[in-house]
Design a protein around this motif. Sequence first.
Motif, short mmCIF file in Angstrom:
data_model
loop_
_atom_site.label_atom_id
_atom_site.label_comp_id
_atom_site.label_asym_id
_atom_site.label_seq_id
_atom_site.Cartn_x
_atom_site.Cartn_y
_atom_site.Cartn_z
N PRO A 51 -8.53 7.45 16.73
CA PRO A 51 -7.47 6.26 16.68
C PRO A 51 -8.70 4.71 16.49
N LEU A 52 -9.94 4.65 16.50
CA LEU A 52 -11.51 3.46 16.04
C LEU A 52 -11.10 4.08 14.19
N LYS A 79 -5.03 7.25 20.50
CA LYS A 79 -4.98 6.40 20.53
C LYS A 79 -4.51 5.50 22.12
N ARG A 136 1.78 -5.37 3.39
CA ARG A 136 0.47 -4.95 4.18
C ARG A 136 -0.54 -5.96 4.98
N ARG A 165 -6.01 10.27 -0.37
CA ARG A 165 -5.36 9.78 0.79
C ARG A 165 -3.46 9.88 -0.30
N LEU A 174 -14.20 5.07 6.39
CA LEU A 174 -13.41 3.98 6.11
C LEU A 174 -13.63 2.85 4.51
N ALA A 209 -13.72 -0.24 12.08
CA ALA A 209 -12.58 -0.04 11.14
C ALA A 209 -11.80 -1.63 10.26
N PRO A 258 -7.28 -5.88 15.42
CA PRO A 258 -7.35 -3.83 15.14
C PRO A 258 -7.01 -3.55 16.47
N VAL A 259 -7.08 -4.14 18.13
CA VAL A 259 -6.78 -3.38 19.32
C VAL A 259 -5.73 -3.75 19.61
N ALA A 260 -4.85 -3.23 20.24
CA ALA A 260 -3.64 -3.33 20.95
C ALA A 260 -3.58 -4.18 21.96
N TRP A 263 -13.31 -4.59 10.14
CA TRP A 263 -14.60 -5.51 8.88
C TRP A 263 -14.40 -4.25 8.46
N VAL A 315 -0.39 -3.29 10.06
CA VAL A 315 -1.73 -2.16 10.31
C VAL A 315 -2.23 -2.88 11.48
N GLU A 316 -2.97 -1.52 12.55
CA GLU A 316 -3.15 -2.34 13.90
C GLU A 316 -4.11 -0.76 12.80
N LEU A 317 -6.19 -1.11 12.79
CA LEU A 317 -6.94 -0.12 12.59
C LEU A 317 -7.87 0.17 13.58
N GLY A 318 -6.71 -0.23 14.72
CA GLY A 318 -7.83 0.17 16.32
C GLY A 318 -9.06 -0.27 16.63
N SER A 319 -10.05 -0.25 15.85
CA SER A 319 -11.11 -1.12 16.03
C SER A 319 -11.98 -1.78 15.26
N ALA A 341 -7.90 4.02 12.50
CA ALA A 341 -6.72 3.74 12.31
C ALA A 341 -5.54 5.65 12.47
N THR A 377 0.17 -1.49 -0.33
CA THR A 377 0.58 0.16 0.11
C THR A 377 0.76 1.32 0.02
N LEU A 378 0.14 2.47 0.03
CA LEU A 378 1.05 3.74 -0.06
C LEU A 378 1.80 4.04 1.24
N GLU A 379 1.34 3.81 1.87
CA GLU A 379 1.89 3.58 3.40
C GLU A 379 2.97 2.61 3.63
N GLU A 432 -12.66 -2.26 6.30
CA GLU A 432 -12.26 -2.39 5.68
C GLU A 432 -11.85 -3.47 4.77
N TYR A 485 -1.14 11.72 2.50
CA TYR A 485 -0.17 11.08 3.04
C TYR A 485 1.59 11.87 2.56
N TYR A 510 -7.30 5.07 23.65
CA TYR A 510 -8.16 4.14 23.59
C TYR A 510 -7.51 3.03 23.65
N ASP A 511 -6.08 3.37 23.38
CA ASP A 511 -5.43 1.49 24.07
C ASP A 511 -5.60 1.09 25.38
N LEU A 569 -21.66 -2.12 10.26
CA LEU A 569 -20.88 -1.45 9.59
C LEU A 569 -22.43 -1.20 9.02
#
Lengths: 310, 703
Positions: free
Chosen positions: B648-649, B657, A156, B451, B565, A190, A161-163, A192, A183-187, B651, A148-150, A194, B455, B660-661, B291
């Motif tokens: 953070p929800l 974050k 990737r 994007r 997203l 996010a 998702p959750v640390a 699902w 990559v960790e999407l946080g929730s 990314a 990916t770009l990043e 993605e 970035y 949240y963590d 979703l």
Amino acid sequence: MKTTFALVGAAIGLAVAAPASAGGLLKAPVADWTGGAVTCEIIHQILENEMDYKVKRITMPSGPGVAEGLRGGDLDFACETWPSYSTTKEKYVTEYGGDGSVKYFAPVGVIGQSGYFVPRYMIEGDGAVAPDLKTYADLNKYKGLFKTLESGDKGRLIGCPVAAWECKDAERIAGLSLDYQLVELGSETAHWAEMKAAYARKEPFLAYAWTPHWIFAELDLVEIGLPPHSEEAWPVSDWPEDVTYNYGRPDLSDDHPQVVQLIENFRLSNDEQAGLILAIDIEGKDIEDVASAWLADNKSTWTNWVPQTN
Amino acid sequence: MADIANPTGKGLDLNGPWARAGGAAIILILSLIVLYTIGEEQVFPEAATSRFPFADWVNNAEDWLKANLRWLTRAISSGVGWALETVEEFLWTVSWWVVLIGLVVPSLAYGGLRLAIITTLGVMMWGAFDMWYEAMSTLSMMGISVGLSIFFGVLIGVASAQSDRFEAAVRPILDTMQVMPAFVYLLPAIFFFGIGPTAATMAVMIYAMPPMIRLTNLGIRQVPETMVEAARSYGCTPRQMLFKVQIPQALPSIMLGVNQTIMMALALAVLAVFVGGGGLGEQVWKAIVKLKVGWSLEGGLCIVAMAIIFDRLSQAMSSQPEAPKLNRGEMLFRLLPQSWEPYFLARWIEQTINVVWVGVATVSTAITRAVAKAVGVISKPAGEVIGKRPHLVMALTLIAIIMILQEYAPRSWRPGDYPGDWEFSIRKPVDDAIAALTIYPPFYSVTQWMRAITYLYFLKPIDFFLTHLPWWYVSVLFTAIAWYIAGWRLGLLTVLSLLFCGASGLWGLTMYTITGTTVSVLFCLLIGIPFGVWAAYSRLADMILRPILDTMQTIPAFVYLVPALFFFGGNPTTAVIATVIYAIPPVIRATALGLRQVPVEVDEVARSFGTTPLQALVKLKIPLALPSIMLGVNQTVIMALAMQTVTPLVAGLGLGKEVYDAMNIADTGKGLTAGLGIVLMAVVLDRLSLAITANQWAALGLK
């Protein structure tokens, strides 16, 4: 004027006097995910229909908030925790070395399994871009597909998702010398979202997921093989089985022993739950209706769970 | 600008644009030299982080509070819980007509027919989307928390108006309450106040009370000294002074506080779900974990409707109704724009409305008089009070009739619940549209281009810069900037804040948060100022933008996180996009307002000198509107920082974050530390932009 106030007052009075249930009122959180929610709904309906309880179902994110609620005595029990995703079990559950402020009741019967997945269209069919992708050993060969770009030159990997969850993706990537960026999407949302968007666009992706889960009812995914799980190799191996369990506040055994007994007797297999998830997420049926239909069809199973000394 | 700031134009012009640009260039070159000589990722010294276990101190304090204070918090919670349940049960059991009348009659009385229609549509939306009970739960939660916030807010506000020292002590607490991420205190709130709407109410109060305190304090302090002196010379006691002079005089400001408190409370309505608070937030949450964008949008729009109703209603109640300017022989339009008066059809519609209006007014005046007379027999002052409030009498009368019907009328006559036939759903069309856009190649290529730009040209280089420069260099640089603009006090606060973040082991995350916020605010300015200019020049644009901006500010971020997203993917850019959506409205509003407040003469003078409209805008009007625009920027910066805890929800990275963590592992100390980092940053940026604004005013010679 006075009559108005009297009437308003009377109406409030009538409204407040609500009928109480004989067995008592229990409070339980509803899980975020379909599987956990339907497991609990079956228990709730047995409690309400057979044992004279009323269950107040509370919607809140499944996580440490539920543990706080149980410890504070504001919730009575909760269904289907997955050990890998419980971030507080080491603090509160005796079986995991905690202080016992949250009590382990019994396994649900559902066994979870985590892994890394790719969409089936990458491997099979006409447009398959990675027909030989089968195990982790093939991942470096195909890393260009997952760029990916990043992530720069690396592929990737959409990890847990959750640390705080027990995934140890970073250690696994390093241990298996995968040239991938984690990559960790946080929730979960996010995570699902993605996957679902990438799937809709038929893009390649490599992501963490677990079964049984409703995402498999929507997306056709294939698991990438990892070295078999072993205690010594962990985390550079596949995940252990997630033996899910039901749990609650410690005093519940004293206050309502028959409720705890029901939860301890209760068992649901992966296959049974998969059928329920399908009915809810794909056929779009109401969770209450699916649970009561299951209860109507499986009377011989659940009647044994209901404690006799009621 | 420079000419105004330095009118003589002689000597060394330190404030001139060239000097500033030169300074910036020197700093940039110096930074690049430092960057290339050091050239690797920087960490804060281990010696400091290991000696500053702030998170552990917080956790110890929390344990002590949990052991010793719970009886008190639980007592409070049972009281609040009782009030909540009573209101909720009432709203759940009465006919929906009671709620409709309870809101529409005051709208009609204070805001006229237009507001009454908005209110009716809003209330009907709750029923139409089949979220009536959830809306009533949220309404009762909002009612109780706003009520308590007003009560305690006025109390504290009055106290801080009496004592400068008290005010100085309260101010940093208020800043903290407003910016501290709710995720920090939601989990402890469960332990102290229990699961359910009570804990949610407490959390809402933390967030919603500060504007009430601030504006009460401000209002009372702004009461003219001469008036206070006069009252004192007549022998006013301190109590009389407060209740008969100061509070009535401060009422407009206090009412503005009420309005702000309502809006802030509604902004937190969704987060109530994190403590099992129920209501509309529950619907939004249930939808987004699956979703389901359309479903979450319905829930979000119900919250927007509630916000708009209460915003407009409280504004209408606090401002004096201004008599519309009518030309000779023109008739008053109640519904349609007054400018349509020349058209026959419009006049005919308005005439019909007028007949009904006069009829209703006559009847309600008659009923009010009768009731006032009846009450007047028992107590004369009570009768007078009632006689002055016809809308109250009418609302109560109508509600009483409906409740009597509900109780005693034949079944088919009962008003009952919102009729199922009037329901409709936007779920499927919205979901279909989102799904179609997600896979529509031209659209996707645009989002991916955005994007890439965001970035590669913004996030990556700025983050690289900040994380690779040594911590002491960054600290000195930021401190010097703060000192130069706002004086040594802010410089000191800046350096202490940065050291706090560094010593808590949050250096890298802090730098990332600065990057994310800077880029988001930059985008807000680049997009927002042109829109603001457009809205200032065109009434139509203003009319189109207003409801959109209201929606952007009050719709729960959860609703647009999922489509963001889908379109932009799970990466840091999505977090920037979400932040821009949330934080852009103040810039647009302030730009439009600032430009419109520029005196008309400026335009005329400019025209007489033969400048083009563009020149007049850029060279004259924008500089004159700058102080106002800066106030908008100030708000945008704070909102962008507040959004860092939600991103953070999707990314988002950085301090948010970390908060949240920390919530996910129930570690209050860790969460509070990172939360304080965000608070300190917000306070520094707030004071900085206020100082810039003050400098602009001074430069314009206005204050």
